[in-house]
Design a protein around this motif. Sequence first.
Motif: not given
Length: 438
Positions: A413-438
Amino acid sequence: MDAVKVGLLGLGTVGCGTVTVLARNGEEITRRAGRGIRIVQAAARDLDKPRICETTGIELTTDPFAVVNNPDIDIVVELIGGDGLARDLVMQAIDQGKHVVTANKALIAKHGNAIFAAAQEKGVMVAFEAAVAGGIPIIKAIREGLAGNRIEWLAGIINGTGNFILTEMRDKGRDFADVLKEAQELGYAEADPTFDVEGIDAAHKLTILASIAFGIPLQFEATYTEGISNITREDVAYAEELGYRIKHLGLTRRTDAGVELRVHPTLIPERRLIANVDGVMNAVLVMGDAVGPTLYYGAGAGAEPTASAVVADLVDVVRVLTSDPENRVPHLAFQADALSDLPILEMDQVETAYYLRMLAEDRPGVLAEVTRILGDAGISIEAIIQKEPRPGTDKVDIILLTHRVREASMNDAIAAIENLAAIHDKVVRIRMETLGAD
Ligand code: NDP
Ligand code: HSE
């Protein structure tokens, strides 16, 4: 009974901290250990260098092998660092039948399997509590205190320097390089500070934690590693706006397919205790099936906090000097012949949620194109914000939080988004964790 004689390799931050703590608390330490503990010889490179500890009464040498080969010495404490000379010294000490205490996570993560095998054969101990999370007794907690549990996952802020940098950048708007310099002056950083900022130090520590948690051999090379050097103040601010903190986490999880073993910046809900661990402090959150979540918190680096763990290991070694080698606590918590061959997952097999930031042209339809790509990849969106255009431009930051998805789908998905003409630079991706009890 005579004091146990210790040889010290290294008189730097941790070496000197160890000398100081042993001297100051000697009487209580003796009462705990059952015998006195005396440093009789120490090695450093430059004997003329001023020291922050009192070395009177300790024979000093520039030859660390003289310490390792000294027949009077029962325990060698390795605080030189690195995994070349340190490995040779530790192997030689074991070969000489000496017990070893080390704070060296690089050494254990990379050569621990061979070191423990040699130690097992010789019937000596190799103790390494200070190697993970500085003064927090996390190795003992997992290896002994949680021995009744099936550990499901653990996540930790396990690099003090990195957490200190992120905290100072967030709270005081300080510059990355400036804070790193201060961490070096305070003795927190590794000899090569890229180990701290590029996540290598945290990967060494996570490797050790995963082995102890799951009973698998040490597999440093299989650890996915990303540092904090690309985190910007904007990302920190946007994350806060959405109710999250960015922390540099080491995370390992047992799944049906294998073990996740990964170190990277991570968005954590700000209500979690671990999201509020700041400065040089470390914290490790461990999920056991019986006990549930437990959190361990304390100073992750520095002279005396680290010495606290080194001295605790010395006391442990002294206590078991007379016990049966077969019945000692195993190095990696599980008996050496009972380690499991669970596979470590490739990063693209891992499932997590994401924070994405992209620089987009401020015109109708761009957001729709982005959300269509995510939708087509089966990625659902949890939150979205679009900022005002950047000053003097027609470009806006778009920030998206997603639900959990496999990393491979997100890569596409990030590769496809970065290919859009209207998107500039790299997409910044930071992973996210809820760290809950589940
Ligand atoms: P320092 O750089 O402060 O100290 C290293 C010491 O080793 C110095 O005294 C140096 O001598 C000596 N040394 C290096 N090479 C040689 C050699 N060839 N012969 C003899 N002596 C040598 O490191 P730290 O105390 O910060 O770290 C030591 C270990 O502890 C590392 O493995 C580190 O990762 C680990 N650790 C560090 C923590 C911290 O907060 N600093 C926390 C937890 C673990 P000289 O002083 O003369 O240069
Ligand atoms: N450089 C390490 C840190 C030292 O900052 O966490 C403690 O292991």
